[in-house]
Scaffold this motif. Sequence first.
Motif, short mmCIF file in Angstrom:
data_model
loop_
_atom_site.label_atom_id
_atom_site.label_comp_id
_atom_site.label_asym_id
_atom_site.label_seq_id
_atom_site.Cartn_x
_atom_site.Cartn_y
_atom_site.Cartn_z
N ARG A 119 -13.09 28.75 0.70
CA ARG A 119 -12.00 28.80 1.66
C ARG A 119 -12.31 29.72 2.83
O ARG A 119 -11.98 29.42 3.98
N GLY A 120 -12.99 30.83 2.56
CA GLY A 120 -13.29 31.80 3.61
C GLY A 120 -14.32 31.33 4.62
O GLY A 120 -14.37 31.85 5.74
N THR A 121 -15.14 30.35 4.26
CA THR A 121 -16.18 29.89 5.18
C THR A 121 -16.08 28.41 5.49
O THR A 121 -16.93 27.87 6.18
N ALA A 122 -15.04 27.75 4.99
CA ALA A 122 -14.91 26.30 5.18
C ALA A 122 -14.60 25.98 6.65
O ALA A 122 -13.79 26.64 7.28
N ALA A 123 -15.26 24.96 7.14
CA ALA A 123 -14.98 24.48 8.48
C ALA A 123 -13.64 23.76 8.48
O ALA A 123 -13.26 23.12 7.49
N PRO A 124 -12.89 23.84 9.58
CA PRO A 124 -11.61 23.12 9.61
C PRO A 124 -11.85 21.61 9.55
O PRO A 124 -12.89 21.12 9.98
N PRO A 125 -10.89 20.87 8.97
CA PRO A 125 -11.05 19.42 8.86
C PRO A 125 -11.13 18.79 10.25
O PRO A 125 -10.55 19.27 11.20
N ARG A 126 -11.88 17.69 10.34
CA ARG A 126 -12.01 16.99 11.63
C ARG A 126 -10.96 15.94 11.77
O ARG A 126 -10.48 15.34 10.93
#
Length: 126
Positions: A119-126
Amino acid sequence: MSDHRSTPEASPVPVPAHEPPYYAVVFTSRPTEDREGYGETAEQMEELVKEVPGYLGMDQATAPGGLSITVGYFRDLAAIEEWRSNQEHRAAQKRGRAQWYESYSLHIAKVERSHAFDRGTAAPPR
């Protein structure tokens, strides 16, 4: 390699995904009541396995009642064999059968797919 054990300072984190194929060694055990020397030996083994070329990390969990699961990840079968045949590890295995384990099972599996989420490094959804 990060430490994947629980500590009072930090929550445990899973071993990150690696590029497949690689191998998972799953060790599931049920302890005896005699744990004298177990903790110290386990810590020594955790440090020793880090010296094996091809060692990728380890996840551990213990359920209420004592059932323990350790999953070690290795790049290839040669790394697993090096760890299996290490003399200090062999001595710990022998002591485990004689003193620390009521029962255990060991499984080696080839990992063909691997991914992770943080969660801390996940890219935002496209």
